[in-house]
Write a protein that holds these residues in place. Structure first.
Motif, PDB file in Angstrom:
ATOM      1  N   LEU A  65       0.933  -1.172  -0.025  1.00 50.21           N
ATOM      2  CA  LEU A  65       0.090   0.036   0.000  1.00 50.21           C
ATOM      3  C   LEU A  65       0.770   1.266   0.003  1.00 50.21           C
ATOM      4  N   SER A  66       1.931   1.124   0.593  1.00 47.40           N
ATOM      5  CA  SER A  66       2.971   2.401   0.698  1.00 47.40           C
ATOM      6  C   SER A  66       3.488   2.686  -0.693  1.00 47.40           C
ATOM      7  N   ILE A  67       3.974   1.592  -1.301  1.00 42.04           N
ATOM      8  CA  ILE A  67       4.722   1.784  -2.543  1.00 42.04           C
ATOM      9  C   ILE A  67       3.776   2.224  -3.639  1.00 42.04           C
ATOM     10  N   ILE A  68       2.643   1.508  -3.582  1.00 46.02           N
ATOM     11  CA  ILE A  68       1.832   1.892  -4.766  1.00 46.02           C
ATOM     12  C   ILE A  68       1.031   3.173  -4.514  1.00 46.02           C
ATOM     13  N   ASN A  69       1.113   3.607  -3.327  1.00 46.22           N
ATOM     14  CA  ASN A  69       0.212   5.210  -3.078  1.00 46.22           C
ATOM     15  C   ASN A  69      -1.054   5.172  -3.605  1.00 46.22           C
ATOM     16  N   PRO A  70      -2.074   4.201  -3.379  1.00 44.47           N
ATOM     17  CA  PRO A  70      -3.543   4.358  -3.874  1.00 44.47           C
ATOM     18  C   PRO A  70      -4.044   5.666  -3.521  1.00 44.47           C
ATOM     19  N   GLU A  71      -5.067   5.859  -4.556  1.00 41.67           N
ATOM     20  CA  GLU A  71      -6.022   6.797  -4.011  1.00 41.67           C
ATOM     21  C   GLU A  71      -7.077   5.979  -3.456  1.00 41.67           C
ATOM     22  N   ILE A  72      -7.160   6.262  -1.879  1.00 36.79           N
ATOM     23  CA  ILE A  72      -8.359   5.766  -1.189  1.00 36.79           C
ATOM     24  C   ILE A  72      -9.532   6.327  -1.495  1.00 36.79           C
ATOM     25  N   LEU A  73     -10.666   5.792  -1.780  1.00 38.99           N
ATOM     26  CA  LEU A  73     -11.915   6.259  -2.229  1.00 38.99           C
ATOM     27  C   LEU A  73     -12.915   5.965  -0.912  1.00 38.99           C
ATOM     28  N   PRO A  74     -13.741   6.773  -0.649  1.00 39.30           N
ATOM     29  CA  PRO A  74     -14.716   6.490   0.584  1.00 39.30           C
ATOM     30  C   PRO A  74     -15.473   5.489  -0.180  1.00 39.30           C
ATOM     31  N   ASN A  75     -16.340   4.406   0.800  1.00 42.97           N
ATOM     32  CA  ASN A  75     -17.326   3.462   0.156  1.00 42.97           C
ATOM     33  C   ASN A  75     -18.502   4.115  -0.296  1.00 42.97           C
ATOM     34  N   PRO A  76     -18.854   3.648  -1.190  1.00 48.52           N
ATOM     35  CA  PRO A  76     -20.116   4.441  -2.126  1.00 48.52           C
ATOM     36  C   PRO A  76     -21.321   4.537  -1.032  1.00 48.52           C
ATOM     37  N   ALA A  77     -22.075   5.402  -1.451  1.00 49.68           N
ATOM     38  CA  ALA A  77     -23.443   5.653  -0.610  1.00 49.68           C
ATOM     39  C   ALA A  77     -24.243   4.414  -0.990  1.00 49.68           C
ATOM     40  N   ILE A  78     -25.179   3.861   0.079  1.00 44.34           N
ATOM     41  CA  ILE A  78     -25.919   2.869  -0.173  1.00 44.34           C
ATOM     42  C   ILE A  78     -26.868   2.851  -1.639  1.00 44.34           C
ATOM     43  N   ALA A  79     -27.153   4.060  -1.933  1.00 43.52           N
ATOM     44  CA  ALA A  79     -28.045   4.195  -3.291  1.00 43.52           C
ATOM     45  C   ALA A  79     -27.141   4.046  -4.319  1.00 43.52           C
ATOM     46  N   ASP A  80     -25.913   4.318  -4.228  1.00 43.71           N
ATOM     47  CA  ASP A  80     -25.150   3.886  -5.402  1.00 43.71           C
ATOM     48  C   ASP A  80     -24.929   2.440  -5.499  1.00 43.71           C
ATOM     49  N   VAL A  81     -24.811   1.843  -4.403  1.00 39.78           N
ATOM     50  CA  VAL A  81     -24.601   0.449  -4.388  1.00 39.78           C
ATOM     51  C   VAL A  81     -25.858  -0.605  -4.945  1.00 39.78           C
ATOM     52  N   VAL A  82     -27.060   0.004  -4.134  1.00 41.61           N
ATOM     53  CA  VAL A  82     -28.045  -0.865  -4.439  1.00 41.61           C
ATOM     54  C   VAL A  82     -28.465  -0.856  -6.103  1.00 41.61           C
ATOM     55  N   LYS A  83     -28.176   0.172  -6.823  1.00 39.94           N
ATOM     56  CA  LYS A  83     -28.774  -0.224  -8.352  1.00 39.94           C
ATOM     57  C   LYS A  83     -27.864  -1.136  -9.086  1.00 39.94           C
ATOM     58  N   TRP A  84     -26.672  -1.649  -8.557  1.00 40.49           N
ATOM     59  CA  TRP A  84     -25.814  -2.448  -9.054  1.00 40.49           C
ATOM     60  C   TRP A  84     -26.365  -4.043  -8.625  1.00 40.49           C
ATOM     61  N   GLU A  85     -27.143  -4.093  -7.721  1.00 38.34           N
ATOM     62  CA  GLU A  85     -27.100  -5.576  -7.030  1.00 38.34           C
ATOM     63  C   GLU A  85     -28.118  -6.427  -7.665  1.00 38.34           C
TER      64      GLU A  85
END
Length: 145
Positions: A65-85
């Motif tokens: 995680l240190s060497i790839i220095n990822p962009e860490i995104l917040p978990n998506p909102a429930i509404a954004d998740v439900v539409k893909w279920e």
């Protein structure tokens, strides 16, 4: 710069083996060929699964995680998740939603059972295994050279 979302399966596999395609993806990220995107959930899954299955690899997880220095995104909102279920297992919908919300160029995962061609088609997101991604890079390099 390309933005590549990594599922936890890729990072966990890289922690478990220094010779596989997942590790090669980490090396490519380390040298700056693309920007790695992950969500908070990916970090939690990596930490939980490595602690349970590969406890000696925990320091390697932190190093990766240190060497790839990822962009860490917040978990998506429930509404954004439900539409893909409707097209993917509910446990994987937050990963798909996060990758889409981040406008990533593709999502890499070893979970081909849930991240299927049908999911790719319906979501519009390119889904690949680390091996498929490396094969694509090789093809591009061969054409360029």
């Amino acid at each position: 710069m390309r933005r590549i979302f990594l599922d936890s399966s890729v990072i966990i596999a890289a922690c478990g083996s220094r010779s596989g395609a997942s590790h090669a993806v980490i090396v490519m990220a380390e040298i700056g060929l693309f920007k790695v995107l992950i969500s908070e959930q990916v970090i939690e899954e990596c930490d939980r699964n490595i602690t349970k299955k590969l406890p000696k690899a925990l320091p390697l997880l932190k190093q990766i995680l240190s060497i790839i220095n990822p962009e860490i995104l917040p978990n998506p909102a429930i509404a954004d998740v439900v539409k893909w279920e409707a097209i993917i297992e509910p446990k994987d919908a937050p990963i798909l939603a996060a990758a889409l919300l981040a406008q990533s160029d593709r999502l890499l995962s070893l979970n081909t059972k849930d991240f299927t061609p049908n999911v790719a088609k319906q979501s519009g997101l390119k889904l690949q295994t680390p091996s498929e991604f490396i094969q694509e890079i090789r093809s591009i390099l061969t054409q360029e050279l």
